[in-house]
Design an enzyme around this catalytic site. Structure first.
Site, PDB file in Angstrom:
ATOM      1  N   ARG A 118       5.940   0.142  -7.611  1.00 22.10           N
ATOM      2  CA  ARG A 118       6.661   1.183  -6.827  1.00 22.10           C
ATOM      3  C   ARG A 118       7.402   0.517  -5.655  1.00 22.10           C
ATOM      4  O   ARG A 118       7.292   0.909  -4.503  1.00 22.10           O
ATOM      5  CB  ARG A 118       5.693   2.257  -6.324  1.00 22.10           C
ATOM      6  CG  ARG A 118       5.161   3.150  -7.443  1.00 22.10           C
ATOM      7  CD  ARG A 118       4.367   4.332  -6.933  1.00 22.10           C
ATOM      8  NE  ARG A 118       3.296   3.925  -6.047  1.00 22.10           N
ATOM      9  CZ  ARG A 118       3.214   4.238  -4.766  1.00 22.10           C
ATOM     10  NH1 ARG A 118       4.136   4.981  -4.201  1.00 22.10           N
ATOM     11  NH2 ARG A 118       2.208   3.818  -4.040  1.00 22.10           N
TER      12      ARG A 118
ATOM     13  N   HIS B  45       4.568  -8.437  -4.803  1.00 27.26           N
ATOM     14  CA  HIS B  45       3.189  -8.699  -4.340  1.00 27.26           C
ATOM     15  C   HIS B  45       2.745 -10.128  -4.658  1.00 27.26           C
ATOM     16  O   HIS B  45       2.027 -10.337  -5.646  1.00 27.26           O
ATOM     17  CB  HIS B  45       2.235  -7.711  -5.030  1.00 27.26           C
ATOM     18  CG  HIS B  45       2.406  -6.314  -4.569  1.00 27.26           C
ATOM     19  ND1 HIS B  45       1.744  -5.794  -3.490  1.00 27.26           N
ATOM     20  CD2 HIS B  45       3.189  -5.321  -5.040  1.00 27.26           C
ATOM     21  CE1 HIS B  45       2.098  -4.543  -3.308  1.00 27.26           C
ATOM     22  NE2 HIS B  45       2.979  -4.228  -4.235  1.00 27.26           N
TER      23      HIS B  45
ATOM     24  N   GLU C 201       0.513 -11.708  -3.284  1.00 29.29           N
ATOM     25  CA  GLU C 201      -0.949 -11.787  -3.125  1.00 29.29           C
ATOM     26  C   GLU C 201      -1.689 -11.411  -4.409  1.00 29.29           C
ATOM     27  O   GLU C 201      -2.885 -11.627  -4.519  1.00 29.29           O
ATOM     28  CB  GLU C 201      -1.403 -10.907  -1.948  1.00 29.29           C
ATOM     29  CG  GLU C 201      -1.425  -9.405  -2.185  1.00 29.29           C
ATOM     30  CD  GLU C 201      -0.043  -8.730  -2.164  1.00 29.29           C
ATOM     31  OE1 GLU C 201       0.987  -9.437  -2.072  1.00 29.29           O
ATOM     32  OE2 GLU C 201      -0.013  -7.490  -2.269  1.00 29.29           O
TER      33      GLU C 201
ATOM     34  N   GLY D 130       0.879  -1.169   0.000  1.00 28.54           N
ATOM     35  CA  GLY D 130       0.000   0.000   0.000  1.00 28.54           C
ATOM     36  C   GLY D 130       0.907   1.206   0.000  1.00 28.54           C
ATOM     37  O   GLY D 130       1.832   1.278  -0.805  1.00 28.54           O
ATOM     38  N   GLU D 131       0.710   2.087   0.935  1.00 29.59           N
ATOM     39  CA  GLU D 131       1.555   3.279   1.052  1.00 29.59           C
ATOM     40  C   GLU D 131       2.122   3.287   2.468  1.00 29.59           C
ATOM     41  O   GLU D 131       1.384   3.450   3.446  1.00 29.59           O
ATOM     42  CB  GLU D 131       0.681   4.506   0.767  1.00 29.59           C
ATOM     43  CG  GLU D 131       1.399   5.808   0.840  1.00 29.59           C
ATOM     44  CD  GLU D 131       2.632   5.882  -0.058  1.00 29.59           C
ATOM     45  OE1 GLU D 131       2.570   5.452  -1.217  1.00 29.59           O
ATOM     46  OE2 GLU D 131       3.680   6.343   0.446  1.00 29.59           O
ATOM     47  N   SER D 132       3.432   3.077   2.569  1.00 29.23           N
ATOM     48  CA  SER D 132       4.017   2.877   3.903  1.00 29.23           C
ATOM     49  C   SER D 132       3.859   4.094   4.807  1.00 29.23           C
ATOM     50  O   SER D 132       3.702   3.960   6.018  1.00 29.23           O
ATOM     51  CB  SER D 132       5.484   2.472   3.787  1.00 29.23           C
ATOM     52  OG  SER D 132       6.202   3.407   3.027  1.00 29.23           O
TER      53      SER D 132
ATOM     54  N   ARG E  26      12.880   3.056  -0.196  1.00 31.07           N
ATOM     55  CA  ARG E  26      11.522   3.130  -0.762  1.00 31.07           C
ATOM     56  C   ARG E  26      11.599   3.464  -2.252  1.00 31.07           C
ATOM     57  O   ARG E  26      12.494   4.174  -2.690  1.00 31.07           O
ATOM     58  CB  ARG E  26      10.701   4.229  -0.078  1.00 31.07           C
ATOM     59  CG  ARG E  26      10.404   3.985   1.369  1.00 31.07           C
ATOM     60  CD  ARG E  26       9.479   5.079   1.906  1.00 31.07           C
ATOM     61  NE  ARG E  26       8.198   5.053   1.242  1.00 31.07           N
ATOM     62  CZ  ARG E  26       7.532   6.142   0.869  1.00 31.07           C
ATOM     63  NH1 ARG E  26       8.008   7.327   1.094  1.00 31.07           N
ATOM     64  NH2 ARG E  26       6.363   6.027   0.258  1.00 31.07           N
TER      65      ARG E  26
ATOM     66  N   CYS F  39       5.985  -5.424   0.242  1.00 36.36           N
ATOM     67  CA  CYS F  39       6.140  -4.089  -0.345  1.00 36.36           C
ATOM     68  C   CYS F  39       6.114  -2.990   0.727  1.00 36.36           C
ATOM     69  O   CYS F  39       7.078  -2.879   1.477  1.00 36.36           O
ATOM     70  CB  CYS F  39       5.109  -3.899  -1.449  1.00 36.36           C
ATOM     71  SG  CYS F  39       5.650  -2.675  -2.643  1.00 36.36           S
TER      72      CYS F  39
HETATM   73  N1  GLN Z   1       6.243   2.699  -2.597  1.00 36.92           N
HETATM   74  C1  GLN Z   1       5.318   2.316  -1.585  1.00 36.92           C
HETATM   75  C2  GLN Z   1       5.790   2.746  -0.209  1.00 36.92           C
HETATM   76  O1  GLN Z   1       6.938   2.893   0.034  1.00 36.92           O
HETATM   77  C3  GLN Z   1       5.075   0.826  -1.558  1.00 36.92           C
HETATM   78  C4  GLN Z   1       4.341   0.412  -2.801  1.00 36.92           C
HETATM   79  C5  GLN Z   1       3.534  -0.830  -2.620  1.00 36.92           C
HETATM   80  O2  GLN Z   1       3.300  -1.319  -1.513  1.00 36.92           O
HETATM   81  N2  GLN Z   1       3.055  -1.327  -3.728  1.00 36.92           N
HETATM   82  O3  GLN Z   1       4.967   2.918   0.615  1.00 36.92           O
END
Ligand code: GLN
Length: 196
Positions: A142, A177, A179, A56-58, A112, A85
């Site tokens: 990403r 990923h 999943e 997701g978005e860390s 990241r 991720c």
């Molecule tokens: N770039 C995202 C982060 O650092 C991670 C991307 C992802 O989980 N697909 O949060």
């Protein structure tokens, strides 16, 4: 044995991990004796054998972990943790971005977005240590990479950009990923490493 797996459900690929764990548990013969639950509050962790921290978005997941008072409960969680991720970013000891309050559970430095922006997202066939000879089709979005690890961290896979899969005791962290593919071998391997 009844098995309960928690998936941290604050942001990101939550339902995909729930489905992947259900599939993996079924393959391992726990279809009728297991549950997969969403974890949003500390009490949800009670009785869980393992926790998944999804992609997701860390920065967002980190903020919500603090907001929901989950930081110490996750750090002290006695079960396994399967982190993908953004989850990998959170497991690190060192991340350059001060917005990420890392859990520090795996001794590693994580960069990241090391693969670049969204358009650099890609799929690759990976050889993963100990998985079997068949490559694993890994989806990178990403994605972070691990720049360096402590000596007690086992490296499971790497690509030109850096290390993309590691294991330390009951913790596994992946840049990609699993999943999102139909291949649940890594979820199964993680469960088996916990004695499931
Ligand atoms: N770039 C995202 C982060 O650092 C991670 C991307 C992802 O989980 N697909 O949060």
């Amino acid at each position: 044995m009844d098995v309960k797996i928690g998936v941290l459900a604050l942001q990101g690929n939550v339902s995909e991990h729930c489905e992947a764990f259900c599939r993996a548990l079924e393959h391992l013969g726990y279809g009728g004796t297991s549950t997969v639950i969403a974890v949003r509050h500390p009490e949800d962790l009670l009785g869980c054998t393992a926790l998944a921290i999804p992609g997701g978005e860390s920065t967002t997941i980190s903020r919500l972990i603090d907001k929901n008072s989950l930081y110490e409960p996750i750090r002290n969680f006695p079960g396994g943790i399967f982190a993908t991720c953004a989850g990998m970013v959170l497991m690190a000891t060192v991340v350059a971005d001060p917005r990420v309050h890392t859990l520090g559970l795996i001794g590693m430095t994580v960069d990241r977005n090391a693969f670049g922006r969204q358009r650099e997202s890609c799929e690759m066939d990976l050889h993963i240590e100990g998985l079997s000879d068949d490559p694993f089709r890994a989806i990178f979005i990403r994605a972070p990479v691990v720049a360096c690890v402590d000596p007690d961290v086992r490296i499971l896979a790497w690509v030109d950009q850096g290390i993309v899969a590691v294991e330390k005791g009951r913790y596994m962290a992946l840049s990609f990923h699993p999943e999102l593919s139909c291949d649940s071998r890594l979820h199964e391997r993680f469960l088996k490493s916990l004695g499931i």
